[in-house]
Design a protein around this motif. Structure first.
Motif, PDB file in Angstrom:
ATOM      1  N   SER A 417       0.842  -1.204   0.000  1.00 58.11           N
ATOM      2  CA  SER A 417       0.000   0.000   0.000  1.00 58.11           C
ATOM      3  C   SER A 417       0.873   1.248   0.000  1.00 58.11           C
ATOM      4  O   SER A 417       0.612   2.199  -0.751  1.00 58.11           O
ATOM      5  N   ILE A 421       0.944   4.073  -2.987  1.00 59.33           N
ATOM      6  CA  ILE A 421       0.675   5.500  -2.728  1.00 59.33           C
ATOM      7  C   ILE A 421       1.881   6.340  -3.142  1.00 59.33           C
ATOM      8  O   ILE A 421       1.733   7.380  -3.783  1.00 59.33           O
ATOM      9  N   ARG A 449      -6.696   3.786   0.874  1.00 54.54           N
ATOM     10  CA  ARG A 449      -6.097   4.870   0.097  1.00 54.54           C
ATOM     11  C   ARG A 449      -5.311   4.310  -1.097  1.00 54.54           C
ATOM     12  O   ARG A 449      -5.235   4.913  -2.162  1.00 54.54           O
ATOM     13  N   ALA A 450      -4.769   3.099  -0.897  1.00 55.19           N
ATOM     14  CA  ALA A 450      -3.982   2.469  -1.966  1.00 55.19           C
ATOM     15  C   ALA A 450      -4.874   1.715  -2.957  1.00 55.19           C
ATOM     16  O   ALA A 450      -4.368   1.055  -3.861  1.00 55.19           O
ATOM     17  N   LEU A 638      -3.702  11.132   4.251  1.00 58.55           N
ATOM     18  CA  LEU A 638      -4.840  10.501   3.570  1.00 58.55           C
ATOM     19  C   LEU A 638      -5.861  11.535   3.097  1.00 58.55           C
ATOM     20  O   LEU A 638      -6.751  11.227   2.320  1.00 58.55           O
TER      21      LEU A 638
END
Ligand code: SF4
Length: 726
Positions: A417, A421, A449-450, A638
């Motif tokens: 992740s 990102i 978020r990833a 984030l």
């Protein structure tokens, strides 16, 4: 010319597996063999069969054949009478399901375009089921029912073994002896058999392979694999035929019936990379038979196993799977159920990737932990995996990934992740996990978020006694905490459930359903599926049933397939009746209805009242404090954006922006200088900050030091609304 260039290898996935995306076995093998200089090609015979069968031309042949044979049921007579409607729509429907003509969705979704057979009987429920999904999904669902109607017609009239996503599976499930399968292979070929061989033989003539590898992941691929193998042996006996894949590795490990070897030359077990590489080297006379790895073949009329169990290809030597050799534009999306999580399995072209070899836990009593694909754990490098993702996107043009590990390791998911990102990659992905404490709110936010959209994991029998007995390594509190972390990060959760584990009482099954009901009620899971427990020879419970309160009723080794172990455990529960009730209840829960209906009403027979409190799961939902600053790891932004407004020096403010919302925090005036540096640094580092370095800044510059920092209003708001610590 060297032998390497003259050897041509064709890797085939026989009909049928899922239709929306390629099964990854041959892409992985082909990628690996190409990296070693071998000339490989791949064929997904399943999608080619569907591509050829569901056309106006072939369907006309199906109707003509069925008409000649005569049909006996009302629904088949109706389909025959309506055949022109089917023939005039089939090409367009398949094109739509391939994603090529989405403008057709409105016409399909509107009643009157598609002819409707038996599968459309419950179509009145559509409003209720598809309320939250759009017109395209509704149309995909109707188009799926349409294909299922045709497939049912084919099965009832011209080939009893045809199904949309498997072929002749009933012949191949639990096959102690080769007799029935061989009888079918020697019998008259069906229309579908002929079509499979027609497609394969045309490809064979084009490629002229010298080695054909048939990958059999499931029982529903075995018959077609042997049909193809028989054709090769009859027409081109000089070609070497190899059989491998999940089914072979699980069920044929102790085969001693030599008859299979009149169709094939070699059986390859486990991953296949090292086994096929060594075999090709053997064909090139670079190594002797004694060097073959986990391979079975016929020697002096008997099945001989090569051994060399410990040899493997290291994770670092594995190559990017080659999806580009497959006809990617032919895959079709199906939507059988309205549930947004469940439809991931059949809808969309997910690139399938593996993150690690084996399972990092490898202790569950019901799992095949004695087999290589579970017991040998080796995580791959996160950086390399994200490289692979980029390479696969370049091949397929698709940014969706399904990480197919049985249990993706949380530490690796975190590294992946972070890497996604950092690279600014836009991808979406889903994975199987264990519901454990390592999946904290921060990790789940980072994963979301990833691009993580969903996870599935085993809750098995949702009972602490049974979870302990089966060495699952998680309890209900832990599973609830993890599911809550996923759900609060907007990651959908699917639970695999089980009933009928040795010593499981009726009371425990009912209590387990109550746990599931409460998980749905709290919106901690979005879908679930109950499997009837099957004891297998490769699992701890199959090896030592007495340790789990069960007694084996089958004994000895079968000459052909060996997998399921039959047992009794003295509970005498009616598992058929239970299974029906569990499925009915869960189907309703998935649609968010009937959550208050008494549990006993789902079952045809009397069952006990549940014995657990109705607040059990709610009681486990304690929001963990997460303000502290760990010693190491990363701080990751984030939020969509941050803004410091310092124009009013008496009331400086921080704005945290997230989609359409924003949070406003008044900054203590003595902290202003610190937060200016903080946000400048965060921006300079693209939203990433090593915590050890942040800690240094806090110790040197935050008024009041670390304690004042973690209790400051700004830090608390940031942790709640815009920063993850990972
Ligand atoms: S069931 Fe899942 S978590 Fe348990 S050992 Fe098997 S793969 Fe690992």
């Amino acid at each position: 010319m060297s032998e390497i260039t003259t050897m041509r290898i064709l890797l085939v996935t026989p009909p049928l597996t899922q239709l929306n995306t390629p099964y990854p076995a041959t892409p992985y093998l082909s990628g690996f063999l190409c990296s070693r200089g071998y000339n490989t090609a791949q064929q997904d015979l399943g999608i080619e069969l569907i591509d050829s069968l569901f056309t106006k031309e072939k369907l006309a042949e199906v109707f003509s054949l069925a008409g000649d044979k005569g049909v006996s049921t009302h629904s088949d007579s109706k389909m025959l009478a309506c055949q022109d409607r089917y023939l005039s729509t089939v090409d367009q429907v398949v094109n739509f399901l391939r994603g090529n003509d989405l403008s057709l969705a409105t016409l399909i979704a509107r009643s009157g375009f598609l002819p409707e057979g038996e599968r459309f009987k419950h179509v009145a429920d559509l409003e209720y089921s598809f309320g939250d999904l759009g017109v395209t999904d509704r149309a995909k669902h109707l188009a799926t029912l349409y294909l299922e109607d045709i497939s049912d017609f084919i099965r009832r009239t011209i080939d009893p073994h045809f199904e949309l996503i498997r072929y002749a599976e009933s012949l191949c499930v639990s096959l102690p002896s080769f007799d029935t399968l061989e009888e079918r292979l020697c019998g008259e070929q069906s229309f579908i058999d002929e079509l499979i061989l027609d497609i394969f033989s045309k490809r064979f003539i084009l490629d002229k392979p010298t080695v054909v590898g048939l990958s059999v992941p499931f029982p529903g691929n075995l018959y077609a694999a042997l049909l193809v193998a028989k054709w090769i042996k009859t027409n081109h006996p000089e070609v070497k035929v190899l059989l491998g894949g999940g089914y072979v590795s699980t069920e044929l490990r102790s085969i001693f019936d030599p008859r299979l070897f009149s169709y094939i030359d070699y059986l390859l077990f486990d991953d296949g990379e090292i086994s096929i590489l060594r075999l090709l080297e053997h064909f090139e006379e670079k190594c002797g038979e004694g060097k073959l790895v986990r391979t079975a073949f016929l020697k002096e009329g008997k099945v001989f196993f090569s051994g060399n169990e410990e040899e493997n290809i290291a994770g670092s030597e594995r190559a990017t799977p080659l999806f580009s050799q497959l006809p990617l534009s032919k895959y079709i999306s199906l939507v059988e159920v309205a549930n947004p999580m469940l439809k991931l399995w059949s809808d969309g072209r997910w690139n399938k990737l593996i993150l690690a070899h084996g399972c990092y836990w490898a202790k569950c009593a019901f799992c095949d932990v004695t087999l290589d694909y579970i017991k040998r754990y080796e995580p791959y490098d996160a950086f390399r995996i994200v490289d692979m993702m980029e390479e696969v996107i370049a091949q397929t043009g698709q940014t969706g990934f399904h990480f197919v590990d049985e249990a993706a390791p949380p530490a690796l998911l975190k590294r992946i992740s972070l890497e996604i990102i950092k690279r600014g990659l836009t991808v979406s992905w889903w994975a199987n996990v264990r519901f454990e404490y390592s999946f904290t709110r921060d990790l789940c936010l980072l994963m979301a978020r990833a691009g993580c959209i969903a996870v599935s994991g085993g809750l098995e029998v949702a009972s602490d006694r049974l979870l302990t007995l089966m060495h699952k390594g998680v309890d209900l509190k832990q599973a609830t905490t993890a599911a809550s972390a996923f759900s609060s990060a907007n990651i959908m959760v699917h639970a695999y459930l089980m009933y009928g584990f040795p010593s499981e009482t009726l009371q425990e099954t009912i209590d387990s359903l109550e746990v599931v009901r409460q998980l749905f009620e709290q919106n901690l899971v979005q879908s679930a599926f109950w499997h009837r427990f099957a004891m297998t020879v490769h699992s701890p419970v199959g090896c030592h049933p007495e340790q789990y309160g069960a007694k084996r009723t089958s004994c000895g080794s079968n000459p052909f397939a060996n997998n399921e172990v039959y047992f009794k455990d003295g509970t005498n529960t009616d598992l058929v009746m239970l299974g029906e009730g569990l499925r009915k209840a869960t189907y309703n829960y998935m649609h968010g209805v009937a959550l208050d209906k008494p549990l006993n009403t789902w079952f045809e027979e009397k069952v006990p009242r549940c014995s657990i409190p109705s607040t059990l799961i709610a009681g486990y939902l304690i929001t963990p404090k997460n303000d502290h600053l760990p010693n190491r790891g990363w701080l990751v932004s984030l939020a969509d954006g941050f803004q410091l407004k310092l124009t009013d020096s008496r009331k400086p403010k921080l704005y945290i922006f997230n989609q359409s919302k924003h949070v406003e925090v008044v900054i203590n005036t003595v902290e202003v200088d610190f937060w200016e540096i903080f946000f400048d640094t965060l921006k300079d580092q693209d939203g990433f900050w090593e915590i050890s370095k942040l800690r240094e800044l806090v110790l040197n510059q935050f008024p009041g030091g670390e304690e004042a920092f973690i209790t400051s209003k700004v830090w608390k708001s940031l942790r709640k609304n815009g920063l993850a610590v990972s």
